[in-house]
Design a protein around this motif. Structure first.
Motif, PDB file in Angstrom:
ATOM      1  N   ILE A  98      35.655  34.162  40.847  1.00  0.00           N
ATOM      2  CA  ILE A  98      37.036  34.362  41.269  1.00  0.00           C
ATOM      3  C   ILE A  98      37.509  35.723  40.775  1.00  0.00           C
ATOM      4  CG2 ILE A  98      39.408  33.524  41.056  1.00  0.00           C
ATOM      5  CD1 ILE A  98      38.279  30.714  40.706  1.00  0.00           C
ATOM      6  N   GLN A 101      37.560  39.479  37.982  1.00  0.00           N
ATOM      7  CA  GLN A 101      36.638  38.936  36.987  1.00  0.00           C
ATOM      8  C   GLN A 101      36.393  39.992  35.921  1.00  0.00           C
ATOM      9  OE1 GLN A 101      35.306  35.791  37.390  1.00  0.00           O
ATOM     10  NE2 GLN A 101      34.230  35.821  35.458  1.00  0.00           N
ATOM     11  N   HIS A 133      44.730  33.224  52.844  1.00  0.00           N
ATOM     12  CA  HIS A 133      44.229  32.599  51.626  1.00  0.00           C
ATOM     13  C   HIS A 133      44.894  31.254  51.334  1.00  0.00           C
ATOM     14  CE1 HIS A 133      42.205  36.434  50.819  1.00  0.00           C
ATOM     15  NE2 HIS A 133      41.509  35.782  49.920  1.00  0.00           N
TER      16      HIS A 133
END
Length: 239
Positions: A98, A101, A133
């Motif tokens: 995700i 990072q 999203h």
């Protein structure tokens, strides 16, 4: 050993030279790396893990061969393949991450992401990004027949090309304040991303730097992190 980063390969059946270049990179360069990080847009379009496209299988086999040799491979979603899921990741042997990072390499605190979230001056795109999203809309899209998803993806890509043709390069590039904010939030000294297709290493205040990966077109683009620092490489596919 080096850790390698790539992005924006944009694999598709209509670009066999890029596919061949990426497969050669996996066999000849990534095999000697400590790890490989793919920072989004591995594929030109992704409409679901159930798409039986032979290219998807070919790439999965190649990535699986890499990870089975003990070279871990990590993947961050891009704006073109944000629907790539756990089923395909398992077939490849890759680990989904995700963004943003944070990682530590050779004494450097590094933040990695695809890069589109940094393009905050492009208001139309950011609205679209927030929309696409939403998990409920993603589930709805993935429930559609494959032929319809492919047709929708083609239409959306055509609309995106038309919209981008009327935008300046500055609007589609990252926002400097967004970059600094992301690095401050993660307390990082190095940022690595793709998306903008403007390969460079930018020196920033406070002994920071931002490494931008290029898109794979006639040549490949890699960021290498090793004891020598952060280095951007570009290479010909047949090199």
């Amino acid at each position: 050993m080096s850790t390698l980063f790539v992005a924006d390969i944009h694999l598709c059946a209509r670009e066999p030279a890029i596919t061949a270049g990426f497969l050669h990179f996996l066999r000849a360069r990534a095999i000697a790396a400590q790890a490989l990080y793919i920072l989004g847009d591995l594929f030109k379009v992704w409409v679901g893990d159930d798409d039986p496209n032979p290219l998807h299988h070919e790439i999965a086999v190649a990535l699986q061969a890499l990870t089975q040799r003990g070279i871990p491979c990590y993947f961050i979603h891009g704006n073109r393949d944000f629907l790539l899921g756990k089923r395909y990741a398992a077939a490849c042997g890759i680990t989904l991450l995700i963004a943003p990072q944070v990682m530590f390499l050779n004494g450097l605190r590094i933040v990695i992401l695809h890069g589109d979230a940094l393009c905050t001056d492009d208001n139309d795109y950011q609205r679209f990004r927030r929309w696409m999203h939403q998990r409920c809309l993603q589930r709805l899209f993935l429930s559609l027949p494959l032929w319809l998803r492919l047709r929708i993806a083609d239409r959306m890509r055509a609309n995106s090309l038309r919209a981008n043709s009327g935008k300046t390069t500055g609007i589609m590039d990252v926002n400097a304040q967004a970059v600094i904010a992301a690095m401050d939030d993660t307390d990082s000294t190095v940022m690595i991303h793709g998306h903008t297709h403007q390969p460079a290493i930018h020196q920033l205040p406070g002994k920071r730097c931002r490494a931008v990966l290029g898109a794979w077109c006639h040549h490949g683009s890699i960021v290498e992190v090793s004891t020598s620092g952060v280095i951007l490489h570009e290479f010909r596919f047949n090199g």
